[in-house]
Design a protein around this motif. Structure first.
Motif, PDB file in Angstrom:
ATOM      1  N   VAL A   1       0.854  -1.182   0.000  1.00  0.00           N
ATOM      2  CA  VAL A   1       0.000   0.000   0.000  1.00  0.00           C
ATOM      3  C   VAL A   1       0.893   1.236   0.000  1.00  0.00           C
ATOM      4  CG1 VAL A   1      -1.757   1.221   1.354  1.00  0.00           C
ATOM      5  CG2 VAL A   1      -1.798  -1.265   1.213  1.00  0.00           C
ATOM      6  N   ALA A   2       0.420   2.314  -0.592  1.00  0.00           N
ATOM      7  CA  ALA A   2       1.187   3.559  -0.638  1.00  0.00           C
ATOM      8  C   ALA A   2       1.485   4.052   0.782  1.00  0.00           C
ATOM      9  CB  ALA A   2       0.416   4.622  -1.407  1.00  0.00           C
ATOM     10  N   THR A   3       2.677   4.563   0.973  1.00  0.00           N
ATOM     11  CA  THR A   3       3.131   5.003   2.291  1.00  0.00           C
ATOM     12  C   THR A   3       2.227   6.058   2.923  1.00  0.00           C
ATOM     13  OG1 THR A   3       5.399   4.391   1.756  1.00  0.00           O
ATOM     14  CG2 THR A   3       5.107   5.965   3.543  1.00  0.00           C
ATOM     15  N   PRO A   4       1.760   7.085   2.206  1.00  0.00           N
ATOM     16  CA  PRO A   4       0.870   8.053   2.854  1.00  0.00           C
ATOM     17  C   PRO A   4      -0.428   7.423   3.374  1.00  0.00           C
ATOM     18  CG  PRO A   4       1.734   8.976   0.825  1.00  0.00           C
ATOM     19  CD  PRO A   4       2.140   7.525   0.860  1.00  0.00           C
ATOM     20  N   LEU A   5      -0.922   6.417   2.672  1.00  0.00           N
ATOM     21  CA  LEU A   5      -2.130   5.734   3.136  1.00  0.00           C
ATOM     22  C   LEU A   5      -1.841   4.927   4.400  1.00  0.00           C
ATOM     23  CD1 LEU A   5      -5.096   5.139   2.670  1.00  0.00           C
ATOM     24  CD2 LEU A   5      -4.402   3.255   1.171  1.00  0.00           C
ATOM     25  N   VAL A   6      -0.673   4.306   4.458  1.00  0.00           N
ATOM     26  CA  VAL A   6      -0.277   3.568   5.665  1.00  0.00           C
ATOM     27  C   VAL A   6      -0.167   4.527   6.845  1.00  0.00           C
ATOM     28  CG1 VAL A   6       1.561   2.214   6.741  1.00  0.00           C
ATOM     29  CG2 VAL A   6       0.890   1.744   4.390  1.00  0.00           C
ATOM     30  N   TRP A   7       0.422   5.694   6.613  1.00  0.00           N
ATOM     31  CA  TRP A   7       0.585   6.668   7.701  1.00  0.00           C
ATOM     32  C   TRP A   7      -0.753   7.244   8.140  1.00  0.00           C
ATOM     33  CZ3 TRP A   7       5.386   9.561   5.409  1.00  0.00           C
ATOM     34  CH2 TRP A   7       6.517   8.751   5.581  1.00  0.00           C
ATOM     35  N   ALA A   8      -1.655   7.467   7.211  1.00  0.00           N
ATOM     36  CA  ALA A   8      -2.991   7.955   7.582  1.00  0.00           C
ATOM     37  C   ALA A   8      -3.721   6.900   8.412  1.00  0.00           C
ATOM     38  CB  ALA A   8      -3.787   8.300   6.328  1.00  0.00           C
ATOM     39  N   THR A   9      -3.601   5.651   8.010  1.00  0.00           N
ATOM     40  CA  THR A   9      -4.215   4.561   8.761  1.00  0.00           C
ATOM     41  C   THR A   9      -3.563   4.413  10.132  1.00  0.00           C
ATOM     42  OG1 THR A   9      -4.648   3.441   6.665  1.00  0.00           O
ATOM     43  CG2 THR A   9      -4.851   2.122   8.660  1.00  0.00           C
ATOM     44  N   ALA A  10      -2.254   4.612  10.202  1.00  0.00           N
ATOM     45  CA  ALA A  10      -1.556   4.551  11.488  1.00  0.00           C
ATOM     46  C   ALA A  10      -2.050   5.649  12.418  1.00  0.00           C
ATOM     47  CB  ALA A  10      -0.047   4.666  11.287  1.00  0.00           C
ATOM     48  N   SER A  11      -2.256   6.848  11.884  1.00  0.00           N
ATOM     49  CA  SER A  11      -2.735   7.955  12.710  1.00  0.00           C
ATOM     50  C   SER A  11      -4.128   7.671  13.270  1.00  0.00           C
ATOM     51  CB  SER A  11      -2.766   9.247  11.898  1.00  0.00           C
ATOM     52  OG  SER A  11      -1.479   9.603  11.507  1.00  0.00           O
ATOM     53  N   VAL A  12      -5.031   7.280  12.393  1.00  0.00           N
ATOM     54  CA  VAL A  12      -6.408   6.994  12.824  1.00  0.00           C
ATOM     55  C   VAL A  12      -6.435   5.779  13.746  1.00  0.00           C
ATOM     56  CG1 VAL A  12      -8.694   6.307  12.012  1.00  0.00           C
ATOM     57  CG2 VAL A  12      -7.428   8.081  10.807  1.00  0.00           C
ATOM     58  N   GLY A  13      -5.693   4.739  13.374  1.00  0.00           N
ATOM     59  CA  GLY A  13      -5.661   3.524  14.193  1.00  0.00           C
ATOM     60  C   GLY A  13      -5.062   3.760  15.566  1.00  0.00           C
ATOM     61  N   ALA A  14      -3.986   4.542  15.638  1.00  0.00           N
ATOM     62  CA  ALA A  14      -3.356   4.835  16.927  1.00  0.00           C
ATOM     63  C   ALA A  14      -4.288   5.669  17.798  1.00  0.00           C
ATOM     64  CB  ALA A  14      -2.033   5.559  16.721  1.00  0.00           C
ATOM     65  N   LEU A  15      -4.952   6.643  17.193  1.00  0.00           N
ATOM     66  CA  LEU A  15      -5.904   7.457  17.937  1.00  0.00           C
ATOM     67  C   LEU A  15      -7.024   6.598  18.503  1.00  0.00           C
ATOM     68  CD1 LEU A  15      -7.060  10.228  18.799  1.00  0.00           C
ATOM     69  CD2 LEU A  15      -8.214  10.293  16.589  1.00  0.00           C
ATOM     70  N   LEU A  16      -7.582   5.724  17.681  1.00  0.00           N
ATOM     71  CA  LEU A  16      -8.659   4.846  18.151  1.00  0.00           C
ATOM     72  C   LEU A  16      -8.174   3.853  19.207  1.00  0.00           C
ATOM     73  CD1 LEU A  16     -10.520   4.136  14.796  1.00  0.00           C
ATOM     74  CD2 LEU A  16     -11.270   5.592  16.693  1.00  0.00           C
ATOM     75  N   THR A  17      -6.994   3.303  19.004  1.00  0.00           N
ATOM     76  CA  THR A  17      -6.450   2.347  19.969  1.00  0.00           C
ATOM     77  C   THR A  17      -6.261   2.994  21.332  1.00  0.00           C
ATOM     78  OG1 THR A  17      -5.312   1.129  18.219  1.00  0.00           O
ATOM     79  CG2 THR A  17      -4.520   0.792  20.465  1.00  0.00           C
ATOM     80  N   VAL A  18      -5.642   4.162  21.358  1.00  0.00           N
ATOM     81  CA  VAL A  18      -5.399   4.848  22.635  1.00  0.00           C
ATOM     82  C   VAL A  18      -6.717   5.295  23.251  1.00  0.00           C
ATOM     83  CG1 VAL A  18      -4.336   6.884  23.690  1.00  0.00           C
ATOM     84  CG2 VAL A  18      -3.043   5.506  22.066  1.00  0.00           C
TER      85      VAL A  18
END
Length: 141
Positions: free
Chosen positions: A18-35
């Motif tokens: 997957v494109a790196t910016p999409l991975v980083w966007a998913t990481a941001s949203v996923g980390a926010l939801l996880t925390v």
């Protein structure tokens, strides 16, 4: 003896990362939801539990990412870990060894996920291309 093999199903290509910016966007949203979920369920101030959850998220994201996405994924997860899982909430701090350990864990998880995915895809591609043991000529001809 020549044996014709049918490729009617076609060779399945190795999945593209997957494109790196999409991975980083998913990481941001996923980390926010996880925390947010961990803070709601068990309360803030449990960084080891948050680190475990974010490391799992980083490893899962690594399964579909380029190796180049791993450092950014680790930093984004660390930002949410440091900013919202450790009191005082909303404040970024740097506590030498602790934060370096957290960044190392998150980076290792992202790299491990990416490495496992690449090995799995390479092994699957090899198995599709390799000649089965039963079809090999025992005489070496």
């Amino acid at each position: 003896m020549v044996e014709w093999l049918s490729f009617s199903t076609g060779a399945r290509p190795v999945p593209r990362p997957v494109a790196t910016p999409l991975v980083w966007a998913t990481a941001s949203v996923g980390a926010l939801l996880t925390v947010a979920v961990l803070n709601t369920l068990v309360g803030p101030g449990r960084p080891s539990l948050a680190l475990t959850g974010l490391s799992l998220l980083a490893a899962l994201l690594g399964l579909r990412a380029h190796f180049a996405a791993a450092p950014g994924t680790a930093v984004l997860c660390w930002l949410f870990l440091n900013g919202f899982a450790v009191p005082p909430l909303g404040t970024l701090t740097w506590t030498g060894h602790r934060d370096m350990f957290w960044l190392t864990c998150l980076l290792a998880a992202a790299l491990l996920g990416t490495t496992l995915a690449r090995l799995h895809h390479a092994h699957a591609a090899y198995r599709r291309v390799a000649v089965p043991e039963a079809d090999r000529d025992p005489g070496g001809l």
